[in-house]
Motif scaffolding. Structure first.
Motif, mmCIF file in Angstrom:
data_model
loop_
_atom_site.group_PDB
_atom_site.id
_atom_site.type_symbol
_atom_site.label_atom_id
_atom_site.label_comp_id
_atom_site.label_asym_id
_atom_site.label_seq_id
_atom_site.Cartn_x
_atom_site.Cartn_y
_atom_site.Cartn_z
ATOM 1 N N ALA A 236 0.831 -1.203 0.000
ATOM 2 C CA ALA A 236 0.000 0.000 0.000
ATOM 3 C C ALA A 236 0.866 1.254 0.000
ATOM 4 N N ALA A 237 1.929 1.249 0.806
ATOM 5 C CA ALA A 237 2.841 2.397 0.842
ATOM 6 C C ALA A 237 3.495 2.601 -0.521
ATOM 7 N N GLY A 238 3.857 1.502 -1.184
ATOM 8 C CA GLY A 238 4.420 1.612 -2.524
ATOM 9 C C GLY A 238 3.424 2.159 -3.532
ATOM 10 N N LEU A 239 2.171 1.761 -3.397
ATOM 11 C CA LEU A 239 1.134 2.279 -4.294
ATOM 12 C C LEU A 239 0.920 3.781 -4.097
ATOM 13 N N LEU A 240 1.130 4.268 -2.875
ATOM 14 C CA LEU A 240 1.045 5.712 -2.650
ATOM 15 C C LEU A 240 2.113 6.447 -3.462
ATOM 16 N N LEU A 241 3.319 5.879 -3.500
ATOM 17 C CA LEU A 241 4.377 6.480 -4.311
ATOM 18 C C LEU A 241 3.985 6.467 -5.788
ATOM 19 N N GLY A 242 3.503 5.318 -6.240
ATOM 20 C CA GLY A 242 3.123 5.208 -7.643
ATOM 21 C C GLY A 242 2.006 6.144 -8.027
ATOM 22 N N ARG A 243 1.026 6.310 -7.139
ATOM 23 C CA ARG A 243 -0.096 7.200 -7.431
ATOM 24 C C ARG A 243 0.367 8.640 -7.588
ATOM 25 N N SER A 244 1.350 9.042 -6.780
ATOM 26 C CA SER A 244 1.839 10.422 -6.871
ATOM 27 C C SER A 244 2.534 10.685 -8.198
ATOM 28 N N LEU A 245 3.106 9.655 -8.804
ATOM 29 C CA LEU A 245 3.776 9.818 -10.092
ATOM 30 C C LEU A 245 2.794 9.749 -11.250
ATOM 31 N N VAL A 246 1.790 8.901 -11.114
ATOM 32 C CA VAL A 246 0.777 8.785 -12.169
ATOM 33 C C VAL A 246 -0.127 10.016 -12.184
ATOM 34 N N ASP A 247 -0.502 10.493 -11.007
ATOM 35 C CA ASP A 247 -1.405 11.649 -10.904
ATOM 36 C C ASP A 247 -0.846 12.633 -9.870
ATOM 37 N N PRO A 248 0.112 13.468 -10.262
ATOM 38 C CA PRO A 248 0.732 14.398 -9.307
ATOM 39 C C PRO A 248 -0.145 15.580 -8.941
ATOM 40 N N GLY A 249 -1.291 15.727 -9.595
ATOM 41 C CA GLY A 249 -2.176 16.842 -9.288
ATOM 42 C C GLY A 249 -1.579 18.171 -9.716
ATOM 43 N N GLN A 250 -1.624 19.155 -8.832
ATOM 44 C CA GLN A 250 -1.132 20.478 -9.164
ATOM 45 C C GLN A 250 0.367 20.629 -8.925
#
Length: 323
Positions: A236-250
Motif C-alpha cells: 500500500a505504501a508503494g502504491l502511494l508512491l506510484g499514485r503520486s507519479l501517475v497523478d501528481p495533481g497540481q
C-alpha cells in the motif's frame, strides 16, 4: 537567476510549508515531513534572496517562514520522545485508515491471487511446480513434516537466535522490495504483491493437499498476523508512491513524490516493527513442536484479532491526517 524564476521554482514548497505551519499544533506534528531539512533549505533560499537583493516583499515573506519553521523545529525536538509513543498508539493506525482505499487495493492484489493459486494447487498437484522447482517442493514438505523436532527450517534447536536474524533480513527484504517497487509508477509494488500472493497461495494449497495441516497451520498462524499484514501495508505504501507519479495533481512530480513519501513512511515505520515482531514469533514460538496445537491455534487467532482491532480502533480519539 531572476527573481521570477526563483519564486516559480520554490513556490510550491513554500506554499506547502505555510500550510503545515498554519495547522493546529497536534495536527501539524503528524502532517509535517522532514521539517529540519525543509528549514535548512528555507534558510539557504533566504540567504540567496538577500545576496541577490531580491525585493523586500519576498525577503520579508521568507523571513516570516524561517521564523515560524525555526520555532516548530525546536518544538518538535522537545516532543520527539513522545512522538514515537504517539505514533505507535495512534499515528500508525491512523495513517493506515487514512489511506484505507489504497490498503484495500493492496489487500486485493495480494489475497485474490493467493486464493486462486491456493485452490488451484490444492486441486492439481502439478500446479505447485509452476512456481517452485522440484527440489524446493521437497524442501518445503520437509520443513513441515510432522516428525520434525522444530518446524519451518531444517535446523538444530539451538539456532533460534540465528533464525531470528534470518527472518528479519528475509521479511524486511520482501517488504522493502514491495514498497520500493512503487517508484516504478506503482507497477513494481503491484508485481510483488501479486507474486507473493501467488507464491504463498501455492504453498498453502500444496501443504494442505499433502496433509501437513497439523504442523503447517499452527506454525504460520501466529507470526502470519504480523508478517502477512505487513506485506500488504508495504505494498500500500508503494502504491502511494506510484499514485503520486501517475497523478501528481497540481504539483510537479518530484514535489508530489516527496509529499507521498512522507505519507508512505508513516505506514512503513510501523510495518518494519511488525516484521520484527513476526520474525521473533516465527523463530521462538512458531517453530516449537512442544506446544499443544490447540494453544498455538488459539494464540494465533488472538493475535489476528488484536492486529485487526489495533488498526480499526487505535487512535480513534485523536486527530488523523488523510492524504
Amino acid at each position: 537567476m531572476r527573481q521570477r524564476d526563483f519564486e516559480n521554482r520554490h513556490r510550491d514548497s513554500w506554499a506547502q510549508l505555510e500550510t503545515w505551519l498554519k495547522n493546529d499544533q497536534a495536527r501539524a506534528e503528524v502532517a509535517t515531513p522532514d521539517l529540519p531539512a525543509a528549514y535548512r533549505e528555507l534558510c539557504q533560499q533566504l540567504a540567496v534572496a538577500k545576496e541577490r537583493q531580491y525585493t523586500s516583499r519576498l525577503i520579508d515573506h521568507l523571513n516570516q517562514l524561517v521564523t515560524s519553521a525555526h520555532h516548530r523545529v525546536y518544538r518538535q525536538q522537545t516532543l520527539r520522545r513522545k512522538g514515537w509513543l504517539h505514533y505507535l498508539v495512534a499515528g500508525f493506525p491512523q495513517a493506515v485508515r487514512a489511506n484505507g482505499r489504497v490498503v484495500a487495493l493492496a489487500s486485493a492484489l495480494f489475497l485474490l491471487p493467493a486464493l486462486v493459486m491456493g485452490i488451484g494447487t490444492y486441486n492439481n498437484d502439478a500446479l505447485i511446480y509452476a512456481v517452485m522447482a522440484p527440489g524446493d517442493v521437497l524442501s518445503l514438505e520437509s520443513m513441515y513434516d510432522p516428525g520434525n523436532r522444530v518446524l519451518g527450517r531444517e535446523r538444530g534447536s539451538d539456532t533460534d537466535l540465528a533464525m531470528f536474524g534470518f527472518y528479519i533480513k528475509n521479511n524486511i527484504g520482501i517488504a522493502f522490495r514491495t514498497f520500493a517497487g512503487g517508484i516504478l509508477f506503482g507497477f513494481g509494488s503491484i508485481f510483488f504483491l501479486v507474486f507473493n500472493g501467488i507464491y504463498l497461495g501455492a504453498v498453502f494449497g500444496h501443504i494442505t493437499r499433502v496433509g501437513f495441516v497439523t504442523t503447517f497451520y499452527p506454525f504460520v498462524i501466529g507470526h502470519g498476523a504480523f508478517e502477512l499484514t505487513a506485506i500488504v501495508l508495504a505494498g500500500a505504501a508503494g502504491l502511494l508512491l506510484g499514485r503520486s507519479l501517475v497523478d501528481p495533481g497540481q504539483h510537479r512530480r518530484s514535489v508530489a513524490l516527496r509529499l507521498a513519501s512522507v505519507e508512505a513512511m508513516k505506514i512503513m515505520y510501523g510495518t518494519f516493527l511488525m516484521l520484527v515482531i513476526a520474525a521473533f514469533l516465527e523463530a521462538f514460538w512458531s517453530s516449537s513442536t512442544a506446544m499443544p496445537i490447540a494453544i498455538k491455534l488459539g494464540f494465533g487467532a488472538l493475535l489476528w484479532l488484536l492486529v485487526f482491532a489495533y488498526f480499526a480502533l487505535a487512535g480513534r480519539g485523536g486527530s488523523s491526517h488523510a492524504s
